[in-house]
Scaffold this motif. Sequence first.
Motif, mmCIF file in Angstrom:
data_model
loop_
_atom_site.group_PDB
_atom_site.id
_atom_site.type_symbol
_atom_site.label_atom_id
_atom_site.label_comp_id
_atom_site.label_asym_id
_atom_site.label_seq_id
_atom_site.Cartn_x
_atom_site.Cartn_y
_atom_site.Cartn_z
ATOM 1 N N ASP A 57 63.540 36.974 63.880
ATOM 2 C CA ASP A 57 62.476 36.649 64.833
ATOM 3 C C ASP A 57 62.100 35.171 64.799
ATOM 4 O OD1 ASP A 57 62.181 39.419 65.463
ATOM 5 O OD2 ASP A 57 60.838 39.662 63.738
ATOM 6 N N MET A 58 62.545 34.451 63.775
ATOM 7 C CA MET A 58 62.136 33.069 63.560
ATOM 8 C C MET A 58 62.902 32.097 64.456
ATOM 9 S SD MET A 58 59.703 33.143 61.384
ATOM 10 C CE MET A 58 59.554 31.561 60.623
ATOM 11 N N ASN A 62 60.677 32.293 70.487
ATOM 12 C CA ASN A 62 59.653 33.331 70.369
ATOM 13 C C ASN A 62 58.242 32.766 70.241
ATOM 14 O OD1 ASN A 62 61.303 35.648 70.496
ATOM 15 N ND2 ASN A 62 61.851 35.405 68.348
ATOM 16 N N PHE A 63 58.132 31.470 69.976
ATOM 17 C CA PHE A 63 56.835 30.873 69.673
ATOM 18 C C PHE A 63 56.472 29.686 70.566
ATOM 19 C CE2 PHE A 63 58.564 32.882 65.910
ATOM 20 C CZ PHE A 63 57.513 33.690 65.511
ATOM 21 N N VAL A 70 53.370 36.685 73.059
ATOM 22 C CA VAL A 70 52.924 38.015 73.472
ATOM 23 C C VAL A 70 54.117 38.962 73.561
ATOM 24 C CG1 VAL A 70 51.950 39.351 75.398
ATOM 25 C CG2 VAL A 70 50.844 37.231 74.659
ATOM 26 N N SER A 71 55.193 38.497 74.140
ATOM 27 C CA SER A 71 56.395 39.319 74.267
ATOM 28 C C SER A 71 56.918 39.741 72.891
ATOM 29 C CB SER A 71 57.474 38.545 75.035
ATOM 30 O OG SER A 71 58.651 39.287 75.127
ATOM 31 N N LEU A 72 56.971 38.812 71.957
ATOM 32 C CA LEU A 72 57.431 39.133 70.601
ATOM 33 C C LEU A 72 56.509 40.167 69.960
ATOM 34 C CD1 LEU A 72 59.174 38.637 68.051
ATOM 35 C CD2 LEU A 72 57.561 36.802 67.471
ATOM 36 N N LYS A 75 57.066 43.597 71.423
ATOM 37 C CA LYS A 75 58.316 44.189 70.927
ATOM 38 C C LYS A 75 58.133 44.741 69.526
ATOM 39 C CE LYS A 75 60.948 40.650 72.283
ATOM 40 N NZ LYS A 75 62.085 39.750 72.269
ATOM 41 N N LYS A 76 57.434 43.970 68.683
ATOM 42 C CA LYS A 76 57.261 44.356 67.291
ATOM 43 C C LYS A 76 56.290 45.530 67.141
ATOM 44 C CE LYS A 76 58.843 42.152 64.276
ATOM 45 N NZ LYS A 76 60.126 42.339 63.585
#
Length: 79
Positions: A57-58, A62-63, A70-72, A75-76
Amino acid sequence: MDEIKSKIKVFLTRYFRNCELTDDDDIFEQGFVNSLFAMQLVMFIEKEFAITIEIQDMDLSNFRTINQMVSLIQKKTTN
């Protein structure tokens, strides 16, 4: 989704005063983020939303923006 965005915006405005971020503003491109802040951001997201950010995820993508965070998070939290 709006609650997630709101929490992220509150967090970011503590650090980016005098700047009105839109949901698609790239915080890295605008020069707001250094390595220390990037780690603070990851720790905030993990704690606030009770998720674990894995190595895969890093990815900066994603950031970069509020919408991408928000999307990440969505998903999580739906897995």
